[in-house]
Enzyme design. Structure first.
Site: not given
Length: 295
Positions: A9, A134
């Site tokens: 990401k 996350d």
């Protein structure tokens, strides 16, 4: 055997808007999954043990989030058997690209299927939050707003498929994320409005090359690690129009308008001694969540 891609990401924006009583920072971030990925494979085991292997011996240990996720899921579900898991690592370690968190999320998703546990998304998200801030994003991507400690995830309309180039400067810092957060002061706090503005641009279908990107760590990262500043300068000199830090660094990325532009920038960076990575934003949520795992 099941195999699954474990995507990385970037943080298109990353703001800190305050701090919780327990010391954790309150963030607002637009997070985006990218095609750069590791690969995980899973096999049934007739024993109760979870065996973990990796092509990168330095991270083949009990602290790896793959093992933490697998053990947490086994304990929660009381599943009687174990699994043999292998991680083929491609995403650079401790780079701000979320590789470890992604590995943990994909472990939860895939073992849920391999072990036929049939746990729902809410349950998997609850377990993900126990592993790391996350991890929940990678159960909900590819495009989301992350709030609070990074574990409150709201899906937004996907970013249009966009080419990009990444550079990961070489730095050596133990507990990098924790160290970078310690360098943030109240004067670095913002109100989160930029992130929500960027989210609206995404939902309106604007191209990422027009986003107002921001990362609260960029200033402190450059001050702490000159290598990041040198890499940013090299990217700009190679044709990048806007360069941003991902996570707490050290990875830098720039969006490009085409594959050809990515290749041109990468060739120039390689000539300067860097090892650029060409990637692309992930777009389809269904493919990301439901077709990622295959027999």
């Amino acid at each position: 055997m099941l195999t699954a891609k474990s995507f990385g990401k970037i943080n298109i924006t990353l703001e800190i808007i305050g701090r919780f009583p327990d010391g954790y920072h309150q963030i607002v971030s637009v997070m985006q999954a990218i095609e750069l990925c590791d690969t995980l494979s899973f096999k049934h085991s007739s024993s109760q043990h979870i065996n973990f292997g990796c092509n990168m011996p330095i991270i083949q240990n009990d602290q790896n989030l793959v093992l933490k996720a697998a053990r947490l899921l086994k304990e929660y579900s009381e599943h009687p058997y174990g699994a043999d898991i292998h991680l083929e690592k491609i995403i650079p370690v401790s780079s701000g690209l979320g590789g470890g968190s992604s590995n943990a999320a994909i472990t939860l998703l895939t073992l849920n299927q391999l072990w036929a546990l049939n746990l729902n998304q809410d349950t998997l998200t609850m377990l993900a939050k126990k592993i790391g801030s996350d991890v929940a994003f990678f159960l909900n991507g590819p495009s989301c707003i992350a709030e609070q400690k990074g574990d409150k995830i709201t899906q937004i309309k996907s970013v249009k498929p966009t080419n990009m180039v990444l550079v990961v400067p070489k730095i050596d810092l133990q507990e990098k994320t924790k160290s970078m957060y310690h360098r943030i002061s109240i004067k670095d706090y913002t109100d989160g409005k930029l992130s929500f503005k960027t989210a609206k641009l995404i939902e309106a279908g604007k191209l990422p090359t027009n986003y107002p990107m921001y990362n609260v760590f960029k200033k402190v990262a450059i001050a702490r690690f000159p290598e990041i500043s040198f890499a940013e300068k090299a990217m700009i000199e190679s044709g990048a129009s806007q360069v941003q830090l991902s996570g707490s660094g050290p990875s830098l990325f720039t969006f490009t308008k085409s594959t050809n532009e990515s290749e041109r920038i990468s060739e120039k960076l390689a000539a300067l001694g860097y090892n650029p990575i060409i990637s692309k934003t992930l777009h389809k949520i269904d493919r990301y969540l439901h077709e990622n795992t295959r027999v």
